[in-house]
Design an enzyme around this catalytic site. Structure first.
Site, PDB file in Angstrom:
ATOM      1  CD  GLU A  23     -26.077  44.982  38.220  1.00 51.59           C
ATOM      2  OE1 GLU A  23     -25.434  44.009  38.675  1.00 51.59           O
ATOM      3  OE2 GLU A  23     -26.248  45.173  37.003  1.00 51.59           O
ATOM      4  CB  CYS A  59      18.236  42.070  51.590  1.00 53.08           C
ATOM      5  SG  CYS A  59      17.085  40.683  51.495  1.00 53.08           S
ATOM      6  CB  CYS A 117      16.543  42.469  47.940  1.00 54.86           C
ATOM      7  SG  CYS A 117      17.921  41.312  47.782  1.00 54.86           S
ATOM      8  CE  LYS A 147     -15.058  46.415  46.968  1.00 59.13           C
ATOM      9  NZ  LYS A 147     -13.968  45.891  47.784  1.00 59.13           N
ATOM     10  CE1 TYR A 179     -21.628  38.825  37.803  1.00 63.36           C
ATOM     11  CE2 TYR A 179     -22.135  38.195  40.058  1.00 63.36           C
ATOM     12  CZ  TYR A 179     -21.268  38.198  38.973  1.00 63.36           C
ATOM     13  OH  TYR A 179     -20.046  37.573  39.068  1.00 63.36           O
ATOM     14  CB  CYS A 215      20.644  37.958  50.681  1.00 69.97           C
ATOM     15  SG  CYS A 215      20.190  39.484  49.808  1.00 69.97           S
TER      16      CYS A 215
END
Length: 672
Positions: A114, A408, A426, A314, A225, A411
């Site tokens: 389909e 990081c 992190c 796809k 569908y 932090c």
């Protein structure tokens, strides 16, 4: 005209108008002109105006005209609306086919092919042949009630034709035809209004208008569908057979569906439509391949939110070239460090792209991407922009190589690599950036739904020290909130009210809101249908989790890791103290829960009266355990048709083999 005569004529007019609507919008084969059709509608409106008690919701005159809604209510889907896994190459498709081939015990199977429309998935419910409710997909478990808006779409029948059951639910895709979209935008431009970027987003936005009169101005269309549920003991053998039946009831079914007996035929279908995309009047980003036999679909079942028996293959992505201006990082709510590209804005498939995903540092290094490069970008599946490659011939020597930081960016704590993942993390549980993302997720509509706390408000509360974890949300004080910038008395009262209301959310929503990796809303609802409480989930082991259909090793390991951290358990205790509901409704029938206690089952083959998931749930409901492989500890092999090699294994180990009828007798005998 008396009431009886008016009733007969109204019924006759409705039948005529429904028929001509179907011929015009679905069959594209009108029998009468617009003038004749308009006269039929005018006569019907006149009669209904004179006899208002004869107006029904399914009358053609009621497709539009309802008062605007204050908001959409939620609808729980009886059966989840699943997503599809993707194939991007012939190799991916062949791998999917081989997996299913082995699971069906070396059984060849036909496939329904389909087209994959780029629109908005919806569910339509019919009772006694009348359209009574329509909903968006939402998160797959719950969607929004958009019945009034769906009624404006001429290809959706308000009443079914032919032989229909008492209850019928179908799924399909609402889309905006490309030719109509061009006209729609041209009209808006002529009126000095802003034009829309693409048909898909415009269709979604149109269907979510609170005023159905606005939706009616948008010429939306729909293809059905799939058949979701049906009563009256009606059954079908194949996917394509169900579509033929739905077409006979008056639904619009895509005429380009096809049957493929081999993978090579699927590939031919895929390539043919790549070459003929321009002939379609709707956006299409691939094909959907489904196992055609419905009993095979039941046997294969689902994994997580995806059916094993279907895949989206796809079409090649749309590409464009632009400059990579910078590479930046954000910190996800699980601590993952996620690089992304800032691009010189470029149009790709009708959308202006300014950023693109870079996945992880390995992705950047393997493609040798440098800041300042000319790069080729594509919209994978026409949705997520990503960089395919750089154009090294255009380099000037001024480009800057990228180096992943060792600490990081939020932090400054040291970053760590996990052995089984390309991403770096992190691990600081108090990292401000992680907390910002987690709070954003926690208060979102699909989680705890705390209106007024997203975006800048949540960040302000973190930065002011009022929130150190998400549980602190429930201990916020009015006087402290009013000290936050732009938080006056009214907004503070509204926020506290929304926070208090969120305590009523079901346990599955709470589990979703925790942000456990790989545990979204569908998995959360699945888990809370299996466990009586979050406490029982915390106490469960990975073997128990793996015995739940759709729960694989990655999900079970993620759950175990999350609940192994003391900080997370302390936070859950705070949520409990705040009054959140940690107990779910158990699916276990207390009278029957021990009937199969201490018995282990393995299920194989295709059953006549149950799907694989249904029989496994029934075993667990009665206290039994289900495993995927046979061992000396297995008590019964429950075997259906085409049981395969497990029959030989069970026989060699002396394990009792039973049919589904014998299984039902086993339960009956233990009850007596």
């Amino acid at each position: 005209m008396n009431t009886k005569e008016a009733t007969n004529r109204i019924l006759q007019l409705r039948s005529l108008i429904d028929r001509h609507n179907h011929l015009y919008f679905v069959e594209n084969d009108p029998e009468i002109g617009d003038g004749q059709f308009d006269r039929l509608m005018l006569e019907l409106r006149s009669l209904e105006s004179s006899f208002p008690d004869l107006i029904t919701h399914q009358s053609p005159t009621q497709r539009v005209g309802a008062a605007p809604l204050a908001g959409f209510s939620e609808i729980s889907h009886t059966l989840p609306m699943l997503s599809l896994s993707n194939a991007f190459s012939d190799t991916d498709l062949s791998a999917w086919y081989q997996r299913l081939y082995s699971m069906l015990d070396d059984t060849d199977f036909e496939m329904a092919c389909e087209l994959k429309y780029d629109g908005l998935a919806v569910s339509l419910l019919y009772e006694q042949g009348l359209f009574t409710r329509g909903a968006t997909r939402g998160n797959g478990v719950t969607g929004e009630d958009v019945t009034l808006n769906l009624k404006t779409i001429k290809t959706i029948p308000l009443r079914l034709h032919g032989e229909f059951p008492d209850l019928l639910e179908v799924r399909g895709e609402v889309y905006f035809p490309k030719s109509e979209f061009i006209k729609f935008n041209a009209q808006r431009e002529q009126e000095g209004l802003q034009t829309y970027a693409n048909p898909r987003n415009t269709a979604a936005g149109s269907l979510r208008q609170l005023d159905s009169n606005v939706t009616a101005e948008r010429p939306l269309d729909m293809f059905v569908y799939s058949l979701a549920q049906i009563e009256d003991n009606m059954s079908f053998n194949t996917q394509l057979e169900t579509l033929d039946y739905l077409k006979s009831l008056g639904f619009k079914v895509n005429p380009n569906n096809s049957l493929a007996k081999t993978v090579s035929k699927v590939v031919e279908y895929h390539r043919m439509w790549i070459q003929n995309l321009s002939s379609l009047d709707y956006d299409c980003d691939g094909i959907v391949v489904k196992v055609n036999r419905l009993d095979y679909q039941q046997h294969l079942g689902n994994i997580g939110r995806e059916p094993r028996w279907a895949i989206a293959y796809k079409f090649p992505a749309i590409q464009a070239q632009t400059r990579l201006m910078d590479i930046r990082l954000n910190v996800g709510r699980t601590g993952s460090i996620n690089p992304y590209a800032l691009l010189d804005p470029v149009e790709v498939g009708g959308v202006i792209v300014k950023q693109a995903t870079l996945h992880n540092s390995d992705y950047i290094y393997s493609k040798d991407l440098r800041i300042g490069d000319w790069v080729v970008i594509e919209r994978a599946g026409e949705v997520i922009p990503q960089i395919v490659r750089s154009d090294k011939e255009k380099r000037t020597g001024n480009e800057t190589p990228f180096t992943m930081p060792v600490s990081c960016p939020s932090c400054n704590e040291e970053l760590v690599n996990r052995t089984d993942e390309a991403a770096i993390y992190c691990t600081n549980s108090t990292c401000p950036a992680q907390l910002e993302r987690l709070v954003e997720h926690f208060v979102s509509k699909g989680a705890m739904d705390i209106e007024g706390m997203g975006g800048k408000v949540g960040i302000s509360l973190i930065q002011s020290g009022l929130i150190a974890d998400v549980a602190d949300i429930y201990f916020l004080q009015k006087e402290k909130l009013e000290e936050i910038d732009r938080m006056g008395e009214k907004s503070t009262n509204n926020l506290l009210k929304a926070i208090n209301e969120s305590k009523k959310q079901p346990t599955a929503r709470i589990l979703t809101s925790l942000g456990i990796p790989h545990v979204g809303s569908e998995i959360s609802y699945l888990l809370m249908n299996k466990f009586t409480s979050i406490d029982e989930l915390i106490a469960s082991d990975q073997e128990t989790l793996l015995n739940i259909p759709s729960i694989g090793p990655k999900i079970s390991e993620s759950i175990a890791e999350y609940f192994s951290k003391p900080n997370n358990n302390r936070m859950i205790e705070k949520l409990r103290l705040a009054g959140l509901n940690m107990v779910s409704e158990s699916i276990i029938d207390s009278e029957n829960s021990n009937l199969l206690a201490d018995l282990r089952f393995v299920v194989t083959g295709r059953l006549d009266n149950y799907s694989r998931t249904e029989i496994q749930d029934l075993i667990k409901k009665h206290g039994g355990k289900v495993t995927s492989s046979i061992s000396n500890g297995t008590d019964y092999l429950l075997a259906g048709q085409d049981g395969g090699s497990k029959l030989d294994t069970a026989s060699s180990l002396g394990i009792q083999i039973i049919t589904e009828t014998e299984f039902e007798s086993l339960i009956d005998n233990r009850e007596s």
